[in-house]
Design a protein around this motif. Structure first.
Motif: not given
Length: 155
Positions: A71-76
């Motif tokens: 999720s952090a990668l996608g949100i980033g």
């Protein structure tokens, strides 16, 4: 300073992030900090680990940490391109280095490698303080931007 479900303080500079969809919403509140300038460690997504995140050994479940990194990668990536695109995971590689425990503030330090027309590449480290607990590398399909209705719903 705001607090989360555990009533532990959220570190300065982090703001509540209403992104990640229903799945991540069920895991807990996400927070974001954007550092000044460009380069590594510009986007940090974080959350507080609590008892519901643990496995039978009392440490954060690996699947939960993998979900956080994904999720952090996608949100980033979405923050990096200022919402002009959304992203779907094609591949996620994770290496578990150390454990997180209830009460730990886990930060995903996101590093965007490349944002192309069809594919995007990003890495992150999950950290508790300076201690790295997971490294992740993701490949994402570049999709159309989310609609205002989807964004309002927290996707």
């Amino acid at each position: 300073m705001t607090t989360n479900d555990n009533a532990l303080p959220v570190p300065p500079g982090f703001e509540r992030l209403k992104r990640g969809g229903p799945y991540m919403a069920n895991l807990g509140e996400l927070y974001c900090r954007r550092n000044d300038g460009a380069g590594d460690d510009n986007i940090v997504i974080a959350m507080r680990i609590d008892q519901r995140h643990t496995n039978m050994r009392g440490i954060a479940h690996g699947g939960m940490l993998a979900s956080l990194s994904d999720s952090a990668l996608g949100i980033g990536l979405t923050l990096y391109c200022e919402g002009r695109h959304s992203f779907v995971t094609v591949n996620l590689s994770t290496d578990f280095v150390d454990a997180a425990r209830p009460g730990d503030w886990v930060e995903a330090h996101v590093d965007i490698q490349k944002l192309g027309g069809r594919m995007a590449f990003a890495n992150c480290f999950l950290q508790v303080g300076e201690r790295r607990i997971l490294r992740a590398s993701g490949v994402f399909a570049v999709m159309n931007a989310l609609s205002p209705e989807q964004l309002a719903a927290g996707y």
